[in-house]
Design an enzyme around this catalytic site. Sequence first.
Site, PDB file in Angstrom:
ATOM      1  N   ASN A  17      -3.829   1.072   5.124  1.00  0.00           N
ATOM      2  CA  ASN A  17      -3.193  -0.311   4.501  1.00  0.00           C
ATOM      3  C   ASN A  17      -1.604  -0.087   4.733  1.00  0.00           C
ATOM      4  OD1 ASN A  17      -2.177  -2.164   3.128  1.00  0.00           O
ATOM      5  ND2 ASN A  17      -2.546  -1.052   0.998  1.00  0.00           N
ATOM      6  N   LYS A  51       0.554  -1.989   4.251  1.00  0.00           N
ATOM      7  CA  LYS A  51       1.505  -2.534   3.057  1.00  0.00           C
ATOM      8  C   LYS A  51       2.731  -3.331   3.684  1.00  0.00           C
ATOM      9  CE  LYS A  51       0.493   1.158   0.266  1.00  0.00           C
ATOM     10  NZ  LYS A  51       0.659   2.412  -0.962  1.00  0.00           N
ATOM     11  N   HIS A  76      -5.534  -3.798  -5.377  1.00  0.00           N
ATOM     12  CA  HIS A  76      -4.678  -2.602  -5.286  1.00  0.00           C
ATOM     13  C   HIS A  76      -3.726  -2.429  -6.515  1.00  0.00           C
ATOM     14  CE1 HIS A  76      -1.816   0.045  -3.243  1.00  0.00           C
ATOM     15  NE2 HIS A  76      -2.654   0.136  -2.418  1.00  0.00           N
ATOM     16  N   GLU A  89      -0.704  -1.597  -6.547  1.00  0.00           N
ATOM     17  CA  GLU A  89       0.570  -2.270  -6.573  1.00  0.00           C
ATOM     18  C   GLU A  89       0.622  -3.698  -7.095  1.00  0.00           C
ATOM     19  OE1 GLU A  89       1.651   0.761  -3.042  1.00  0.00           O
ATOM     20  OE2 GLU A  89       1.424  -1.236  -2.511  1.00  0.00           O
ATOM     21  N   GLU A  94      -8.271   4.839  -6.220  1.00  0.00           N
ATOM     22  CA  GLU A  94      -6.939   5.406  -5.767  1.00  0.00           C
ATOM     23  C   GLU A  94      -6.340   5.806  -7.013  1.00  0.00           C
ATOM     24  OE1 GLU A  94      -4.813   1.894  -4.124  1.00  0.00           O
ATOM     25  OE2 GLU A  94      -5.048   0.691  -5.895  1.00  0.00           O
ATOM     26  N   GLY A 110       1.999   7.295  -2.933  1.00  0.00           N
ATOM     27  CA  GLY A 110       3.138   7.388  -2.463  1.00  0.00           C
ATOM     28  C   GLY A 110       3.799   8.466  -3.149  1.00  0.00           C
ATOM     29  N   SER A 157      -2.516   9.513  -1.194  1.00  0.00           N
ATOM     30  CA  SER A 157      -1.533  10.323  -0.431  1.00  0.00           C
ATOM     31  C   SER A 157      -2.605  11.151   0.449  1.00  0.00           C
ATOM     32  CB  SER A 157      -0.932  11.298  -1.423  1.00  0.00           C
ATOM     33  OG  SER A 157       0.153  10.273  -2.069  1.00  0.00           O
TER      34      SER A 157
END
Length: 262
Positions: A9, A11, A96, A98, A175, A181, A221
Amino acid sequence: MRRPFVAGNWKMNTTAASGCELARAIAEAVPTSRDAVDVLVAPPLPYLDCVDDELAKSAVMLGAQNCYHEKEGAFTGEVSPQMLADLDVDYVILGHSERRHILGETDEDINKKVTAALAAGLGVILCVGETLEEREAGQTNEVLARQLSGGLKGLAADQLAGGVGGNDDLVLAYEPVWAIGTGKTATPEMAQEAHAFLRGKLAEGWGDDLAAATRIQYGGSVKPANAAELLAQPDVDGALVGGASLSAENFLPIVEAAFAQV
Protein backbone atom coordinates in the site's frame (compact mmCIF):
# COMPACT_ATOMS: atom_id res chain seq x y z
CA MET A 1 -3.33 -24.51 2.02
CA ARG A 2 -4.13 -20.80 1.71
CA ARG A 3 -1.91 -19.07 -0.85
CA PRO A 4 0.11 -16.27 0.79
CA PHE A 5 -0.76 -12.76 -0.34
CA VAL A 6 1.64 -9.82 0.01
CA ALA A 7 0.25 -6.39 -0.87
CA GLY A 8 2.06 -3.05 -0.93
CA ASN A 9 0.00 0.00 0.00
CA TRP A 10 1.88 3.02 -1.28
CA LYS A 11 -0.56 5.46 0.35
CA MET A 12 -0.09 9.09 -0.79
CA ASN A 13 3.48 8.61 -1.98
CA THR A 14 5.52 8.47 -5.22
CA THR A 15 5.32 10.44 -8.44
CA ALA A 16 4.28 9.03 -11.79
CA ALA A 17 7.93 8.46 -12.65
CA SER A 18 9.04 6.97 -9.33
CA GLY A 19 5.89 4.88 -9.00
CA CYS A 20 6.29 3.34 -12.42
CA GLU A 21 9.98 2.70 -11.76
CA LEU A 22 9.08 0.96 -8.49
CA ALA A 23 6.36 -1.11 -10.18
CA ARG A 24 8.80 -2.11 -12.91
CA ALA A 25 11.40 -3.28 -10.39
CA ILE A 26 8.84 -5.36 -8.51
CA ALA A 27 7.33 -6.82 -11.67
CA GLU A 28 10.73 -7.89 -12.97
CA ALA A 29 11.63 -9.63 -9.71
CA VAL A 30 8.41 -11.53 -8.96
CA PRO A 31 8.05 -14.95 -10.63
CA THR A 32 5.51 -15.01 -13.42
CA SER A 33 3.68 -17.97 -11.89
CA ARG A 34 1.02 -17.04 -9.32
CA ASP A 35 0.57 -20.58 -8.11
CA ALA A 36 2.59 -20.06 -4.94
CA VAL A 37 2.21 -16.46 -3.73
CA ASP A 38 0.01 -13.53 -4.77
CA VAL A 39 1.67 -10.11 -4.95
CA LEU A 40 -0.10 -6.77 -5.37
CA VAL A 41 0.80 -3.09 -5.37
CA ALA A 42 -1.69 -0.31 -4.65
CA PRO A 43 -0.40 3.01 -6.02
CA PRO A 44 -2.14 6.38 -5.63
CA LEU A 45 -5.18 6.76 -7.85
CA PRO A 46 -3.61 9.05 -10.50
CA TYR A 47 -0.93 6.46 -11.23
CA LEU A 48 -3.08 3.34 -11.57
CA ASP A 49 -2.93 3.39 -15.35
CA CYS A 50 0.82 3.84 -15.76
CA VAL A 51 1.57 1.30 -13.03
CA ASP A 52 -0.79 -1.15 -14.73
CA ASP A 53 1.28 -0.77 -17.89
CA GLU A 54 4.40 -1.77 -15.96
CA LEU A 55 2.66 -4.80 -14.45
CA ALA A 56 1.02 -5.96 -17.69
CA LYS A 57 3.40 -8.82 -18.47
CA SER A 58 3.97 -9.83 -14.86
CA ALA A 59 2.09 -11.78 -12.20
CA VAL A 60 1.85 -8.74 -9.92
CA MET A 61 -1.71 -7.57 -9.37
CA LEU A 62 -2.99 -4.00 -9.29
CA GLY A 63 -4.78 -2.60 -6.25
CA ALA A 64 -6.58 0.63 -5.40
CA GLN A 65 -6.57 2.31 -2.02
CA ASN A 66 -10.25 3.28 -1.82
CA CYS A 67 -13.51 3.64 -3.70
CA TYR A 68 -17.00 5.10 -3.29
CA HIS A 69 -20.14 2.99 -3.04
CA GLU A 70 -22.12 4.49 -5.94
CA LYS A 71 -21.72 3.50 -9.59
CA GLU A 72 -21.87 7.08 -10.90
CA GLY A 73 -23.37 10.47 -10.20
CA ALA A 74 -22.75 13.88 -8.70
CA PHE A 75 -20.09 12.83 -6.20
CA THR A 76 -17.24 15.23 -6.87
CA GLY A 77 -13.83 13.74 -6.22
CA GLU A 78 -15.04 10.18 -5.73
CA VAL A 79 -14.23 7.07 -7.79
CA SER A 80 -16.61 4.17 -8.31
CA PRO A 81 -15.76 0.47 -8.19
CA GLN A 82 -16.78 0.27 -11.85
CA MET A 83 -14.17 2.89 -12.74
CA LEU A 84 -11.52 0.88 -10.93
CA ALA A 85 -12.55 -2.29 -12.72
CA ASP A 86 -12.29 -0.38 -15.99
CA LEU A 87 -8.64 0.32 -15.10
CA ASP A 88 -7.93 -3.40 -14.57
CA VAL A 89 -7.80 -3.08 -10.79
CA ASP A 90 -7.92 -6.48 -9.08
CA TYR A 91 -8.45 -5.54 -5.43
CA VAL A 92 -9.43 -2.44 -3.48
CA ILE A 93 -8.30 -1.73 0.08
CA LEU A 94 -11.24 -0.70 2.27
CA GLY A 95 -11.54 0.23 5.93
CA HIS A 96 -7.89 1.17 6.35
CA SER A 97 -7.30 2.72 9.76
CA GLU A 98 -6.22 6.01 8.21
CA ARG A 99 -9.60 6.29 6.52
CA ARG A 100 -11.37 5.33 9.73
CA HIS A 101 -9.43 7.56 12.12
CA ILE A 102 -8.31 10.49 9.95
CA LEU A 103 -11.17 10.70 7.46
CA GLY A 104 -13.95 9.53 9.75
CA GLU A 105 -15.27 6.51 7.86
CA THR A 106 -17.70 4.38 9.86
CA ASP A 107 -18.40 0.67 9.68
CA GLU A 108 -21.60 1.56 7.82
CA ASP A 109 -19.62 3.56 5.23
CA ILE A 110 -17.17 0.72 4.80
CA ASN A 111 -19.94 -1.86 4.49
CA LYS A 112 -21.48 0.08 1.60
CA LYS A 113 -18.11 0.19 -0.15
CA VAL A 114 -17.40 -3.51 0.42
CA THR A 115 -20.81 -4.45 -0.95
CA ALA A 116 -20.44 -2.21 -4.00
CA ALA A 117 -16.88 -3.34 -4.74
CA LEU A 118 -17.78 -7.03 -4.62
CA ALA A 119 -20.82 -6.42 -6.82
CA ALA A 120 -18.53 -4.74 -9.37
CA GLY A 121 -16.28 -7.79 -9.51
CA LEU A 122 -13.42 -6.38 -7.45
CA GLY A 123 -11.63 -8.28 -4.75
CA VAL A 124 -11.67 -6.54 -1.36
CA ILE A 125 -8.95 -6.25 1.26
CA LEU A 126 -10.95 -5.32 4.37
CA CYS A 127 -8.83 -3.79 7.11
CA VAL A 128 -9.64 -4.13 10.80
CA GLY A 129 -7.64 -3.27 13.90
CA GLU A 130 -7.59 -1.70 17.33
CA THR A 131 -5.98 1.48 18.68
CA LEU A 132 -3.42 1.43 21.48
CA GLU A 133 -6.05 2.66 23.93
CA GLU A 134 -8.41 -0.15 22.93
CA ARG A 135 -5.71 -2.79 23.27
CA GLU A 136 -4.64 -1.51 26.69
CA ALA A 137 -8.29 -1.57 27.77
CA GLY A 138 -8.58 -5.23 26.75
CA GLN A 139 -11.00 -4.41 23.93
CA THR A 140 -9.11 -5.86 20.97
CA ASN A 141 -11.48 -8.74 20.30
CA GLU A 142 -14.53 -6.52 20.80
CA VAL A 143 -13.22 -4.02 18.24
CA LEU A 144 -12.29 -6.73 15.72
CA ALA A 145 -15.67 -8.41 16.03
CA ARG A 146 -17.50 -5.11 15.59
CA GLN A 147 -15.48 -4.02 12.56
CA LEU A 148 -15.76 -7.44 10.92
CA SER A 149 -19.50 -7.79 11.41
CA GLY A 150 -20.07 -4.16 10.47
CA GLY A 151 -17.96 -4.33 7.34
CA LEU A 152 -19.59 -7.53 6.11
CA LYS A 153 -23.15 -6.83 7.22
CA GLY A 154 -25.76 -8.24 4.86
CA LEU A 155 -23.28 -10.25 2.82
CA ALA A 156 -23.60 -14.02 2.43
CA ALA A 157 -20.72 -16.47 2.27
CA ASP A 158 -21.15 -16.99 -1.47
CA GLN A 159 -20.66 -13.25 -2.01
CA LEU A 160 -17.35 -13.30 -0.15
CA ALA A 161 -15.54 -16.11 -1.95
CA GLY A 162 -15.11 -17.38 -5.42
CA GLY A 163 -12.82 -15.37 -7.26
CA VAL A 164 -11.56 -12.45 -9.14
CA GLY A 165 -8.97 -13.95 -11.49
CA GLY A 166 -8.87 -17.13 -9.46
CA ASN A 167 -8.52 -15.29 -6.14
CA ASP A 168 -10.90 -15.20 -3.23
CA ASP A 169 -13.05 -12.10 -3.33
CA LEU A 170 -12.52 -11.23 0.35
CA VAL A 171 -9.17 -10.84 2.08
CA LEU A 172 -8.90 -9.54 5.63
CA ALA A 173 -6.02 -7.44 6.90
CA TYR A 174 -5.40 -7.19 10.63
CA GLU A 175 -3.62 -3.91 11.21
CA PRO A 176 -3.20 -2.85 14.83
CA VAL A 177 -3.42 0.93 14.58
CA TRP A 178 -0.70 1.40 17.18
CA ALA A 179 1.77 -0.48 14.94
CA ILE A 180 1.20 1.45 11.71
CA GLY A 181 4.05 3.78 10.84
CA THR A 182 5.27 3.78 14.44
CA GLY A 183 8.05 1.24 14.17
CA LYS A 184 6.18 -0.89 16.72
CA THR A 185 5.06 -4.31 15.59
CA ALA A 186 2.75 -6.84 17.15
CA THR A 187 4.71 -9.88 18.23
CA PRO A 188 4.13 -12.97 16.11
CA GLU A 189 2.13 -14.38 19.00
CA MET A 190 -0.08 -11.28 19.20
CA ALA A 191 -0.65 -11.35 15.45
CA GLN A 192 -1.52 -15.05 15.52
CA GLU A 193 -3.97 -14.54 18.37
CA ALA A 194 -5.82 -11.77 16.52
CA HIS A 195 -5.85 -13.70 13.23
CA ALA A 196 -7.17 -16.84 14.91
CA PHE A 197 -9.91 -14.78 16.57
CA LEU A 198 -10.93 -13.28 13.22
CA ARG A 199 -11.01 -16.70 11.59
CA GLY A 200 -13.22 -17.93 14.40
CA LYS A 201 -15.63 -15.02 13.91
CA LEU A 202 -15.76 -15.76 10.18
CA ALA A 203 -16.68 -19.34 11.00
CA GLU A 204 -19.42 -18.20 13.37
CA GLY A 205 -20.95 -15.80 10.89
CA TRP A 206 -20.26 -17.31 7.47
CA GLY A 207 -19.33 -20.95 8.00
CA ASP A 208 -16.25 -23.09 8.45
CA ASP A 209 -15.49 -23.39 4.74
CA LEU A 210 -15.24 -19.65 4.20
CA ALA A 211 -13.24 -19.21 7.39
CA ALA A 212 -10.76 -21.86 6.35
CA ALA A 213 -10.34 -20.40 2.85
CA THR A 214 -10.16 -16.68 3.70
CA ARG A 215 -6.70 -15.17 3.74
CA ILE A 216 -5.84 -12.83 6.59
CA GLN A 217 -2.88 -10.50 6.09
CA TYR A 218 -0.95 -8.81 8.88
CA GLY A 219 -0.35 -5.09 8.47
CA GLY A 220 1.65 -2.97 10.88
CA SER A 221 5.29 -2.01 10.32
CA VAL A 222 6.10 -5.19 8.40
CA LYS A 223 9.77 -5.13 7.38
CA PRO A 224 12.30 -7.56 5.93
CA ALA A 225 13.62 -8.15 9.45
CA ASN A 226 10.33 -9.36 10.93
CA ALA A 227 8.43 -10.70 7.91
CA ALA A 228 9.56 -14.33 8.11
CA GLU A 229 8.61 -14.70 11.76
CA LEU A 230 5.21 -13.11 11.24
CA LEU A 231 4.42 -15.10 8.09
CA ALA A 232 5.35 -18.35 9.81
CA GLN A 233 2.29 -18.11 12.07
CA PRO A 234 -0.43 -20.59 11.06
CA ASP A 235 -3.20 -18.01 10.62
CA VAL A 236 -1.07 -15.24 9.08
CA ASP A 237 -1.53 -15.59 5.34
CA GLY A 238 0.49 -12.66 4.08
CA ALA A 239 1.15 -9.00 4.70
CA LEU A 240 -0.30 -5.61 3.93
CA VAL A 241 2.88 -3.55 3.73
CA GLY A 242 3.02 0.22 4.08
CA GLY A 243 6.32 2.09 4.28
CA ALA A 244 8.46 -0.89 3.33
CA SER A 245 6.55 -1.23 0.04
CA LEU A 246 7.96 2.08 -1.19
CA SER A 247 11.26 0.55 -2.23
CA ALA A 248 11.93 -2.69 -4.04
CA GLU A 249 14.88 -3.28 -1.74
CA ASN A 250 12.55 -3.53 1.25
CA PHE A 251 9.41 -4.96 -0.37
CA LEU A 252 10.94 -7.83 -2.31
CA PRO A 253 12.52 -9.53 0.74
CA ILE A 254 9.04 -9.61 2.29
CA VAL A 255 7.73 -11.27 -0.87
CA GLU A 256 10.63 -13.72 -0.68
CA ALA A 257 9.72 -14.51 2.93
CA ALA A 258 6.22 -15.41 1.74
CA PHE A 259 7.59 -17.71 -0.96
CA ALA A 260 9.70 -19.42 1.72
CA GLN A 261 6.48 -20.43 3.51
CA VAL A 262 5.14 -22.53 0.62
